[in-house]
Design a protein around this motif. Sequence first.
Motif, PDB file in Angstrom:
ATOM      1  N   TYR A 169       0.849  -1.207   0.000  1.00  0.00           N
ATOM      2  CA  TYR A 169       0.000   0.000   0.000  1.00  0.00           C
ATOM      3  C   TYR A 169       0.879   1.250   0.000  1.00  0.00           C
ATOM      4  CZ  TYR A 169      -3.189   3.592   1.734  1.00  0.00           C
ATOM      5  OH  TYR A 169      -3.914   4.758   1.882  1.00  0.00           O
ATOM      6  N   ILE A 170       1.911   1.267   0.831  1.00  0.00           N
ATOM      7  CA  ILE A 170       2.794   2.442   0.935  1.00  0.00           C
ATOM      8  C   ILE A 170       3.442   2.714  -0.428  1.00  0.00           C
ATOM      9  CG2 ILE A 170       4.941   3.283   1.988  1.00  0.00           C
ATOM     10  CD1 ILE A 170       4.077   1.724   4.567  1.00  0.00           C
ATOM     11  N   ILE A 171       3.871   1.654  -1.091  1.00  0.00           N
ATOM     12  CA  ILE A 171       4.513   1.805  -2.416  1.00  0.00           C
ATOM     13  C   ILE A 171       3.510   2.399  -3.408  1.00  0.00           C
ATOM     14  CG2 ILE A 171       5.416   0.468  -4.384  1.00  0.00           C
ATOM     15  CD1 ILE A 171       6.612  -1.448  -2.241  1.00  0.00           C
TER      16      ILE A 171
ATOM     17  N   ALA B 110       3.591   6.198  -5.322  1.00  0.00           N
ATOM     18  CA  ALA B 110       3.531   6.328  -6.787  1.00  0.00           C
ATOM     19  C   ALA B 110       2.363   7.234  -7.192  1.00  0.00           C
ATOM     20  CB  ALA B 110       3.385   4.947  -7.421  1.00  0.00           C
ATOM     21  N   GLU B 111       1.237   7.131  -6.462  1.00  0.00           N
ATOM     22  CA  GLU B 111       0.033   7.875  -6.861  1.00  0.00           C
ATOM     23  C   GLU B 111       0.098   9.370  -6.543  1.00  0.00           C
ATOM     24  OE1 GLU B 111      -3.258   4.283  -6.203  1.00  0.00           O
ATOM     25  OE2 GLU B 111      -3.034   5.826  -4.681  1.00  0.00           O
ATOM     26  N   LEU B 112       0.772   9.730  -5.447  1.00  0.00           N
ATOM     27  CA  LEU B 112       0.768  11.150  -5.041  1.00  0.00           C
ATOM     28  C   LEU B 112       1.479  11.996  -6.098  1.00  0.00           C
ATOM     29  CD1 LEU B 112       1.261  10.597  -1.229  1.00  0.00           C
ATOM     30  CD2 LEU B 112      -0.691  11.717  -2.291  1.00  0.00           C
TER      31      LEU B 112
ATOM     32  N   ILE C 121       6.537  13.523   1.224  1.00  0.00           N
ATOM     33  CA  ILE C 121       5.939  12.333   1.856  1.00  0.00           C
ATOM     34  C   ILE C 121       6.896  11.826   2.942  1.00  0.00           C
ATOM     35  CG2 ILE C 121       4.904  10.067   1.445  1.00  0.00           C
ATOM     36  CD1 ILE C 121       4.953  10.802  -1.612  1.00  0.00           C
ATOM     37  N   VAL C 122       6.350  11.640   4.118  1.00  0.00           N
ATOM     38  CA  VAL C 122       7.151  11.104   5.214  1.00  0.00           C
ATOM     39  C   VAL C 122       6.579   9.721   5.523  1.00  0.00           C
ATOM     40  CG1 VAL C 122       7.561  11.393   7.658  1.00  0.00           C
ATOM     41  CG2 VAL C 122       7.918  13.301   6.139  1.00  0.00           C
ATOM     42  N   VAL C 123       7.452   8.706   5.560  1.00  0.00           N
ATOM     43  CA  VAL C 123       6.979   7.325   5.654  1.00  0.00           C
ATOM     44  C   VAL C 123       7.481   6.664   6.947  1.00  0.00           C
ATOM     45  CG1 VAL C 123       6.908   5.081   4.492  1.00  0.00           C
ATOM     46  CG2 VAL C 123       7.017   7.173   3.122  1.00  0.00           C
TER      47      VAL C 123
ATOM     48  N   HIS D  47      11.424   7.814  -6.931  1.00  0.00           N
ATOM     49  CA  HIS D  47      10.579   8.999  -7.200  1.00  0.00           C
ATOM     50  C   HIS D  47      11.376  10.276  -6.945  1.00  0.00           C
ATOM     51  CE1 HIS D  47       7.079   6.395  -7.523  1.00  0.00           C
ATOM     52  NE2 HIS D  47       7.429   5.817  -6.403  1.00  0.00           N
ATOM     53  N   PRO D  48      12.369  10.567  -7.798  1.00  0.00           N
ATOM     54  CA  PRO D  48      13.181  11.771  -7.562  1.00  0.00           C
ATOM     55  C   PRO D  48      12.373  13.067  -7.700  1.00  0.00           C
ATOM     56  CG  PRO D  48      13.798  10.695  -9.638  1.00  0.00           C
ATOM     57  CD  PRO D  48      12.825   9.793  -8.959  1.00  0.00           C
ATOM     58  N   ASP D  49      11.173  12.959  -8.299  1.00  0.00           N
ATOM     59  CA  ASP D  49      10.311  14.145  -8.450  1.00  0.00           C
ATOM     60  C   ASP D  49       9.507  14.444  -7.183  1.00  0.00           C
ATOM     61  OD1 ASP D  49       8.985  11.661  -8.873  1.00  0.00           O
ATOM     62  OD2 ASP D  49       7.252  12.742  -9.676  1.00  0.00           O
TER      63      ASP D  49
END
Length: 367
Positions: free
Chosen positions: A274-276, A280-282, A288-290, A304-306
Amino acid sequence: MTTSTTVGAMPDELGLIPAEELRERAWAARRALGDRAVILGHHYQKDEVMEFADITGDSFLLAQRGAAATQADLVVFLGVYFMAESAYVLAGPGQQVILPDLGAGCHLAECADIFTVRDAWSQLTAAIPDKRVIPLTYMNSGADLKAFVGEHGGAVCTSGNAERAFRWAMSEGDAVLFFPDEHLGRNTGVRVGLTESAGVVWDPRSADLGGVDPAALADAQLILWKGFCNVHTAFTPAQIDQARTADPNVRVIVHPECPRPVVAAADEDGSTEYIIRRCAELPTGSAIVVGTDWNLVNRLAQQHPDKHIRCLNEFICPCVTMNRITLPKLTWCLESLAGGELVNTVTVDDDMARWARVALDRMLALA
Ligand code: 13P
Ligand code: SF4
């Protein structure tokens, strides 16, 4: 002994070979094995071994896809012991499961053992004889505990399907006994609509009714085993406050093994898969802090360098047992297997495997 293994020893000199040379050797052995082997990798594994994984996933996907990989005789597991045991239980006849380091355990899984669970069960059934209690075990548990729940009308669940498993268990009985993770249990209880007061905590170190008041036990819908993951309990609400003070738009996503106050303060929680997906979706530019293991968060930041992705606790100790699977150990396993020598196989006794399979099949059927 609940499980048996074929133990080999990695030659010390493999640990001295430069990484690039080892990598080439591991790939050569991998190619030589061809379709005879399938390599499963959990998301917490290091990049140096993860590049060899044919299938990656959270605990649920690895169980599901591993069980479907019937064409391979050899299942090499890049993960921890309970995952390899589950792969063996779900494997077809003649398939062998190999774990490159047999010392790769799980702190959380070790919070419950068959002796204290049996003892708790007999105390519970004597204390609340009119209640039907459904035992649920988290995937992060030994095969003997999976067999126990299989034999007593329960099931296995992972963080990816805990909500569904809880709803099922609540429809089957009057109360749920969940082990070994108190935090995932409490977080899932809230998700399925239980109030926090509907649960009691069973402390296996307390000889008398797990330290639970008999009246509270009689009323409880959820009995939570007092166990925890030492990685996920290193996240705190204060870290979330700090991240939000630094950037009020930050999105906080945590794993449900985190304590309730952390999950309540976060924006979202879910399994590693789910976290992955959410990272990707945001949208591009998101901060994002995980709150989960470091290897996965670092990989997400690179992929996700962007986006600005970082770990909720930058000083966290990563999951040391997941990190035991290293490139030298994987190279040794693959070369041994390609040379016809079986090493580090994980097996489960037949009777135990039969009941553990009942519990795992119930979980797979719920999905
Ligand atoms: P997932 O099933 O979400 O991958 O979690 C496994 C695990 O061990 C988390 O600590
Ligand atoms: Fe076990 Fe925690 Fe490591 Fe997951 S992160 S494998 S629960 S010790």
